[in-house]
Design a protein around this motif. Sequence first.
Motif, PDB file in Angstrom:
ATOM      1  N   ASN A  35       0.813  -1.218   0.000  1.00  0.00           N
ATOM      2  CA  ASN A  35       0.000   0.000   0.000  1.00  0.00           C
ATOM      3  C   ASN A  35       0.847   1.270   0.000  1.00  0.00           C
ATOM      4  O   ASN A  35       0.311   2.372  -0.016  1.00  0.00           O
ATOM      5  CB  ASN A  35      -0.971   0.013   1.179  1.00  0.00           C
ATOM      6  CG  ASN A  35      -0.254   0.024   2.527  1.00  0.00           C
ATOM      7  OD1 ASN A  35       0.954  -0.188   2.598  1.00  0.00           O
ATOM      8  ND2 ASN A  35      -1.010   0.268   3.584  1.00  0.00           N
ATOM      9  N   LEU A  36       2.177   1.116   0.020  1.00  0.00           N
ATOM     10  CA  LEU A  36       3.068   2.275  -0.090  1.00  0.00           C
ATOM     11  C   LEU A  36       4.284   1.883  -0.931  1.00  0.00           C
ATOM     12  O   LEU A  36       5.152   1.141  -0.470  1.00  0.00           O
ATOM     13  CB  LEU A  36       3.517   2.767   1.288  1.00  0.00           C
ATOM     14  CG  LEU A  36       4.446   3.992   1.276  1.00  0.00           C
ATOM     15  CD1 LEU A  36       3.774   5.187   0.592  1.00  0.00           C
ATOM     16  CD2 LEU A  36       4.878   4.369   2.686  1.00  0.00           C
ATOM     17  N   ILE A  37       4.308   2.370  -2.169  1.00  0.00           N
ATOM     18  CA  ILE A  37       5.443   2.133  -3.063  1.00  0.00           C
ATOM     19  C   ILE A  37       6.159   3.462  -3.274  1.00  0.00           C
ATOM     20  O   ILE A  37       5.551   4.439  -3.740  1.00  0.00           O
ATOM     21  CB  ILE A  37       4.987   1.556  -4.409  1.00  0.00           C
ATOM     22  CG1 ILE A  37       4.325   0.188  -4.204  1.00  0.00           C
ATOM     23  CG2 ILE A  37       6.167   1.426  -5.371  1.00  0.00           C
ATOM     24  CD1 ILE A  37       3.830  -0.472  -5.490  1.00  0.00           C
ATOM     25  N   ILE A  38       7.410   3.502  -2.900  1.00  0.00           N
ATOM     26  CA  ILE A  38       8.233   4.702  -3.047  1.00  0.00           C
ATOM     27  C   ILE A  38       9.499   4.304  -3.788  1.00  0.00           C
ATOM     28  O   ILE A  38      10.161   3.330  -3.404  1.00  0.00           O
ATOM     29  CB  ILE A  38       8.607   5.315  -1.683  1.00  0.00           C
ATOM     30  CG1 ILE A  38       7.352   5.606  -0.858  1.00  0.00           C
ATOM     31  CG2 ILE A  38       9.439   6.587  -1.887  1.00  0.00           C
ATOM     32  CD1 ILE A  38       6.482   6.728  -1.395  1.00  0.00           C
ATOM     33  N   CYS A  39       9.842   5.051  -4.841  1.00  0.00           N
ATOM     34  CA  CYS A  39      10.991   4.605  -5.636  1.00  0.00           C
ATOM     35  C   CYS A  39      11.635   5.755  -6.404  1.00  0.00           C
ATOM     36  O   CYS A  39      10.942   6.635  -6.916  1.00  0.00           O
ATOM     37  CB  CYS A  39      10.542   3.528  -6.629  1.00  0.00           C
ATOM     38  SG  CYS A  39      11.905   2.749  -7.531  1.00  0.00           S
ATOM     39  N   ASN A  40      12.945   5.709  -6.458  1.00  0.00           N
ATOM     40  CA  ASN A  40      13.749   6.501  -7.383  1.00  0.00           C
ATOM     41  C   ASN A  40      14.337   5.491  -8.359  1.00  0.00           C
ATOM     42  O   ASN A  40      15.406   4.931  -8.126  1.00  0.00           O
ATOM     43  CB  ASN A  40      14.846   7.250  -6.624  1.00  0.00           C
ATOM     44  CG  ASN A  40      15.908   7.833  -7.546  1.00  0.00           C
ATOM     45  OD1 ASN A  40      15.698   7.991  -8.751  1.00  0.00           O
ATOM     46  ND2 ASN A  40      17.076   8.139  -6.973  1.00  0.00           N
ATOM     47  N   PRO A  41      13.610   5.175  -9.446  1.00  0.00           N
ATOM     48  CA  PRO A  41      14.016   4.076 -10.335  1.00  0.00           C
ATOM     49  C   PRO A  41      15.271   4.416 -11.122  1.00  0.00           C
ATOM     50  O   PRO A  41      15.623   5.595 -11.268  1.00  0.00           O
ATOM     51  CB  PRO A  41      12.813   3.919 -11.261  1.00  0.00           C
ATOM     52  CG  PRO A  41      12.210   5.284 -11.317  1.00  0.00           C
ATOM     53  CD  PRO A  41      12.406   5.867  -9.943  1.00  0.00           C
ATOM     54  N   PRO A  42      15.951   3.415 -11.644  1.00  0.00           N
ATOM     55  CA  PRO A  42      17.162   3.676 -12.441  1.00  0.00           C
ATOM     56  C   PRO A  42      16.843   4.494 -13.681  1.00  0.00           C
ATOM     57  O   PRO A  42      15.900   4.195 -14.414  1.00  0.00           O
ATOM     58  CB  PRO A  42      17.664   2.272 -12.801  1.00  0.00           C
ATOM     59  CG  PRO A  42      16.483   1.370 -12.625  1.00  0.00           C
ATOM     60  CD  PRO A  42      15.660   1.975 -11.538  1.00  0.00           C
ATOM     61  N   TYR A  43      17.628   5.536 -13.897  1.00  0.00           N
ATOM     62  CA  TYR A  43      17.419   6.417 -15.049  1.00  0.00           C
ATOM     63  C   TYR A  43      18.319   5.941 -16.183  1.00  0.00           C
ATOM     64  O   TYR A  43      19.368   6.516 -16.455  1.00  0.00           O
ATOM     65  CB  TYR A  43      17.715   7.864 -14.664  1.00  0.00           C
ATOM     66  CG  TYR A  43      17.480   8.856 -15.769  1.00  0.00           C
ATOM     67  CD1 TYR A  43      16.312   8.806 -16.535  1.00  0.00           C
ATOM     68  CD2 TYR A  43      18.406   9.855 -16.042  1.00  0.00           C
ATOM     69  CE1 TYR A  43      16.088   9.718 -17.547  1.00  0.00           C
ATOM     70  CE2 TYR A  43      18.184  10.779 -17.055  1.00  0.00           C
ATOM     71  CZ  TYR A  43      17.027  10.707 -17.799  1.00  0.00           C
ATOM     72  OH  TYR A  43      16.806  11.607 -18.814  1.00  0.00           O
ATOM     73  N   VAL A  44      17.899   4.846 -16.817  1.00  0.00           N
ATOM     74  CA  VAL A  44      18.650   4.262 -17.936  1.00  0.00           C
ATOM     75  C   VAL A  44      17.935   4.651 -19.226  1.00  0.00           C
ATOM     76  O   VAL A  44      16.764   4.326 -19.412  1.00  0.00           O
ATOM     77  CB  VAL A  44      18.726   2.730 -17.824  1.00  0.00           C
ATOM     78  CG1 VAL A  44      19.472   2.143 -19.022  1.00  0.00           C
ATOM     79  CG2 VAL A  44      19.402   2.325 -16.515  1.00  0.00           C
ATOM     80  N   ARG A  45      18.634   5.338 -20.121  1.00  0.00           N
ATOM     81  CA  ARG A  45      18.023   5.763 -21.378  1.00  0.00           C
ATOM     82  C   ARG A  45      17.823   4.570 -22.311  1.00  0.00           C
ATOM     83  O   ARG A  45      18.510   3.554 -22.210  1.00  0.00           O
ATOM     84  CB  ARG A  45      18.877   6.834 -22.050  1.00  0.00           C
ATOM     85  CG  ARG A  45      18.889   8.147 -21.276  1.00  0.00           C
ATOM     86  CD  ARG A  45      19.610   9.229 -22.046  1.00  0.00           C
ATOM     87  NE  ARG A  45      19.574  10.512 -21.356  1.00  0.00           N
ATOM     88  CZ  ARG A  45      18.581  11.380 -21.464  1.00  0.00           C
ATOM     89  NH1 ARG A  45      17.541  11.104 -22.221  1.00  0.00           N
ATOM     90  NH2 ARG A  45      18.626  12.533 -20.828  1.00  0.00           N
ATOM     91  N   HIS A  46      16.877   4.742 -23.228  1.00  0.00           N
ATOM     92  CA  HIS A  46      16.457   3.625 -24.079  1.00  0.00           C
ATOM     93  C   HIS A  46      17.601   3.039 -24.902  1.00  0.00           C
ATOM     94  O   HIS A  46      17.632   1.843 -25.172  1.00  0.00           O
ATOM     95  CB  HIS A  46      15.328   4.076 -25.008  1.00  0.00           C
ATOM     96  CG  HIS A  46      15.788   4.950 -26.140  1.00  0.00           C
ATOM     97  ND1 HIS A  46      16.081   4.443 -27.388  1.00  0.00           N
ATOM     98  CD2 HIS A  46      16.030   6.289 -26.193  1.00  0.00           C
ATOM     99  CE1 HIS A  46      16.473   5.442 -28.171  1.00  0.00           C
ATOM    100  NE2 HIS A  46      16.450   6.558 -27.477  1.00  0.00           N
ATOM    101  N   HIS A  47      18.578   3.882 -25.322  1.00  0.00           N
ATOM    102  CA  HIS A  47      19.629   3.355 -26.185  1.00  0.00           C
ATOM    103  C   HIS A  47      20.625   2.468 -25.442  1.00  0.00           C
ATOM    104  O   HIS A  47      21.483   1.850 -26.067  1.00  0.00           O
ATOM    105  CB  HIS A  47      20.361   4.499 -26.907  1.00  0.00           C
ATOM    106  CG  HIS A  47      20.826   5.592 -26.002  1.00  0.00           C
ATOM    107  ND1 HIS A  47      20.098   6.734 -25.781  1.00  0.00           N
ATOM    108  CD2 HIS A  47      21.943   5.714 -25.255  1.00  0.00           C
ATOM    109  CE1 HIS A  47      20.754   7.523 -24.944  1.00  0.00           C
ATOM    110  NE2 HIS A  47      21.875   6.925 -24.620  1.00  0.00           N
TER     111      HIS A  47
END
Length: 526
Positions: A127-139
């Motif tokens: 009920n609580l999702i907190i995230c700074n996800p990996p900033y990986v570009r598409h290429h």
Amino acid sequence: MDALTPIEGRRLLLQTELDAAKTSKERNKLGQFATPSELASDVLAYAQLLLPPDEPIRFLDPGIGTGSFYAALLRHFPEERIEAATGYEVDPHYGKPARALWEDYPLDLKLGDFTQVVPPADNTRYNLIICNPPYVRHHHMDKTEKARLLAATQAACGVPMAGLAGLYCYFLGLSHAWMAPDGVAGWLIPSEFMDVNYGVPIKQYLLNQVELLRIHRFDPRELQFGDALVSSAVVWFRNRKPDREHKVEFSYGGTLAAPTTSRLVTASALNGAEKWTGLAADGVRAVSQGLRLADFFSIKRGLATGDNSFFIMTRADIAARGLSQELFKPILPGPRHLETDIIEAEADGMPKLARQQFMLDCRLPEDEVKTRYPTLWAYLQTGKPKVAETYLCSRRTPWYAQENRPPAPFICTYMGRNLAKREKPFRFILNRSQATAANVYLLLYPKPILEAALQRCPELGRKIWEFLDQIDAATLLGEGRVYGGGLYKMEPKELANVPADAIAKLLPGVDDKSAAQGEMRLQKAV
């Protein structure tokens, strides 16, 4: 900021040690940018306001790193209220030391790729999702990986992601299957999704699959991550079907608790808003029915040579290498070397500039070059294989030929910063020379109606340039996009969307009514 706990102090030391063991290039490629303690605390303090005060917390961080958000969770929620806490970390370099750090705490830190884990059963969702996800570009993702992520994300959230989406978009979509009904999520992600094409599916998800609560965009001049030039936002939503008229808070600057500005916008109004970054200050802009720059100009990015240091030279460089001047065409220097916004021409069409540059542009096959221009042939050999095998050059025939970008009479800088000495980060240039321009510029080529008017009345060029130069900063920034550190960019389609009714008034023979309708009667003007 609240005082650091002993465990958070140890975590910060560990984070510093682990970051130092990797190069910035390595961490950039994997999208590893640690969340600062103060920001993590700001996020979890706001999460407190969104959950019922006595509801047990089931916490998930799909990209936990060393546990910045978990540490903040412990500071803002009593331990007895936390029923479960789970984190995923794909990189053992961070995951194993983090697991050791938190071994005496009820955190289930799993070493693995969140995007490949089967979502839990309904009664064990979070009920609580907190995230700074990996900033990986598409290429940085191969085709096979993208295909897997696209299929898995659509199955999880019902929305197909765009092909140019970064890894963080997939993390957000995949997490939908992990959320408990009425659960809350807060995602710290790049704010660019609000304006770019690949962000459209994310916005569709936020408007149609969940109840979007708030988007807080940080001031891009105040970087949240010291090692990432990215403008950040925190996106909050609840896992429930939305009411079309529910209101979404858009805030900007400062902190979540004390933003510089804030505004409520109905979810239904957001469907008609192409860009979201300016909503906190300006609200949803009415769509103008008038003329745009696209009605008068074909706008293209400047030349991408493939290697400026190889293809662009001064007159002295050309002579020193014994090359023929006829194989080069004039090209404008970059904006920082361009001291004037009106470029006059010499008798031969060369720009009257102290810094004159030339671009090699030869379309002859290599065997003919060897026969007719042996010194050029010898120079081209020095570009093999390094230059010839770059992405752009390897796709050209011959590899040293350049794109067709004739000189444009009007030019706009592609990027810039909102410097104190200049109100606008973009410059408009009146180019009266025969010099083309590189891809640090946007080239504005007049369409037939404007071209005909310019031929009949050459002095009209300055009036057109004056109009362009006087477009206010808010209008330009509203169409462009901003990145961390206050770096602004403008793509051709974005510049083309700038209102331009005033240009019609400068052109003799254009029906005023047509301008109001957003149409032009070409037969009256040409």
